[in-house]
Design a protein around this motif. Structure first.
Motif, PDB file in Angstrom:
ATOM      1  N   SER A 121       0.820  -1.219   0.000  1.00  0.00           N
ATOM      2  CA  SER A 121       0.000   0.000   0.000  1.00  0.00           C
ATOM      3  C   SER A 121       0.845   1.256   0.000  1.00  0.00           C
ATOM      4  CB  SER A 121      -0.917   0.012   1.235  1.00  0.00           C
ATOM      5  OG  SER A 121      -0.144   0.161   2.406  1.00  0.00           O
ATOM      6  N   THR A 129     -11.149   0.559  17.570  1.00  0.00           N
ATOM      7  CA  THR A 129     -11.083  -0.785  17.001  1.00  0.00           C
ATOM      8  C   THR A 129      -9.719  -1.368  17.340  1.00  0.00           C
ATOM      9  OG1 THR A 129     -10.238   0.059  14.889  1.00  0.00           O
ATOM     10  CG2 THR A 129     -12.628  -0.231  15.074  1.00  0.00           C
ATOM     11  N   GLY A 169      -8.157  -3.916  15.370  1.00  0.00           N
ATOM     12  CA  GLY A 169      -7.392  -4.366  14.210  1.00  0.00           C
ATOM     13  C   GLY A 169      -8.293  -4.658  13.031  1.00  0.00           C
ATOM     14  N   ASN A 170      -7.824  -5.505  12.121  1.00  0.00           N
ATOM     15  CA  ASN A 170      -8.549  -5.758  10.880  1.00  0.00           C
ATOM     16  C   ASN A 170      -9.924  -6.385  11.100  1.00  0.00           C
ATOM     17  OD1 ASN A 170      -6.377  -4.747   9.431  1.00  0.00           O
ATOM     18  ND2 ASN A 170      -5.441  -6.750   9.125  1.00  0.00           N
ATOM     19  N   TYR A 171     -10.014  -7.362  12.005  1.00  0.00           N
ATOM     20  CA  TYR A 171     -11.316  -7.977  12.293  1.00  0.00           C
ATOM     21  C   TYR A 171     -12.311  -6.926  12.786  1.00  0.00           C
ATOM     22  CZ  TYR A 171      -9.583 -12.823  11.995  1.00  0.00           C
ATOM     23  OH  TYR A 171      -9.078 -14.023  11.576  1.00  0.00           O
ATOM     24  N   GLU A 195     -12.238  -3.679  12.317  1.00  0.00           N
ATOM     25  CA  GLU A 195     -12.567  -2.734  11.260  1.00  0.00           C
ATOM     26  C   GLU A 195     -13.582  -3.329  10.292  1.00  0.00           C
ATOM     27  OE1 GLU A 195      -8.754  -1.675   9.676  1.00  0.00           O
ATOM     28  OE2 GLU A 195      -8.514  -0.015  11.085  1.00  0.00           O
ATOM     29  N   SER A 196     -13.409  -4.597   9.954  1.00  0.00           N
ATOM     30  CA  SER A 196     -14.371  -5.256   9.066  1.00  0.00           C
ATOM     31  C   SER A 196     -15.750  -5.312   9.712  1.00  0.00           C
ATOM     32  CB  SER A 196     -13.907  -6.682   8.734  1.00  0.00           C
ATOM     33  OG  SER A 196     -12.711  -6.652   7.988  1.00  0.00           O
ATOM     34  N   LYS A 254      -7.780   3.081  15.476  1.00  0.00           N
ATOM     35  CA  LYS A 254      -7.251   1.749  15.753  1.00  0.00           C
ATOM     36  C   LYS A 254      -6.299   1.828  16.942  1.00  0.00           C
ATOM     37  CE  LYS A 254      -5.897  -0.901  12.305  1.00  0.00           C
ATOM     38  NZ  LYS A 254      -5.041  -1.539  11.257  1.00  0.00           N
ATOM     39  N   SER A 261      -5.067  -1.042  18.448  1.00  0.00           N
ATOM     40  CA  SER A 261      -4.269  -2.263  18.500  1.00  0.00           C
ATOM     41  C   SER A 261      -4.401  -2.906  19.878  1.00  0.00           C
ATOM     42  CB  SER A 261      -2.816  -1.946  18.155  1.00  0.00           C
ATOM     43  OG  SER A 261      -2.045  -3.115  18.064  1.00  0.00           O
TER      44      SER A 261
END
Length: 203
Positions: free
Chosen positions: A8, A41, A43-45, A47-48, A63, A65
């Motif tokens: 990215s 949030t 992490g990725n889970y 955020e999804s 985030k 973490s």
């Protein structure tokens, strides 16, 4: 102290202090822009889940973490009125033991918390003995579901998480949590969560 992640081109801070400083900077910006409640949030889970299941855009989130305790302290420093934490049970279960940094190098009380919840839910001793053999919180939930105790376990866990989150802020602001699992398709909320969801939606 920094690392370029994936393809990215985004440069993300990697040291603990840099991550906390990033959270502090984002919180300050959001507070100055008029936000009264902080959305965190993990992490990725997380955020999804926010993108798919919550009534507000992911852009409202910060985030944090593993740094849940530091983020709550930052919320107090910046004068937020409330904090909503959204996280997968794999990390959130640690809050049931008051662990405010969920990185495994600091502490991992997942099994202890789940066993305690099992005891409080009057789970059979032979089932309780199987919990330490589970590699993940989700696999422990498989056991709870098999014996019809999962709903009760989650109710007990939510109360424990709620207690420690609000103890951290000493009742000065409202703190709520949404704990979810994709595998088991649930989202359990602590007592202030719905109120905070509504307020964040309206900001």
């Amino acid at each position: 102290g920094i690392s370029i992640i994936g393809t990215s081109g985004l440069v993300e801070p990697m040291s603990s202090q840099e991550l906390v400083d990033t959270i502090r900077a984002e919180a300050s910006i959001r507070r100055c822009s008029g936000a009264k409640n902080m959305l965190l949030t993990l992490g990725n889970y997380s955020e999804s889940f926010v993108q798919e299941e919550m009534p507000f855009p992911l852009e409202k989130s910060i985030k944090c973490s593993n740094f849940i305790g530091d983020s709550l302290d930052i919320a107090l420093e910046n004068g937020f009125e409330g904090v909503l934490l959204v996280g997968h049970i794999g990390k959130m279960v640690k809050l049931g033991a008051g662990i405010m940094n969920t990185h495994s190098e600091f502490a991992d009380g997942r099994i202890d918390v789940l066993v305690t919840c099992g005891v409080l839910a009057d789970m059979d001793v032979e089932v309780l003995k199987k919990i330490p053999l589970c590699a993940t919180a989700d696999s422990a939930l498989d056991l709870f579901r098999e014996v019809g105790k999962m709903e009760k376990i989650l109710e007990i866990l939510a109360k424990k998480v709620d207690y420690y989150l609000n103890a951290r802020v000493k009742g000065e602001i409202k703190v709520g949590a949404v704990i979810f699992s994709y595998k088991h398709k649930f989202a359990v909320k602590t007592k202030f969560a719905d109120d905070l969801i509504k307020k964040i939606s309206e900001e």
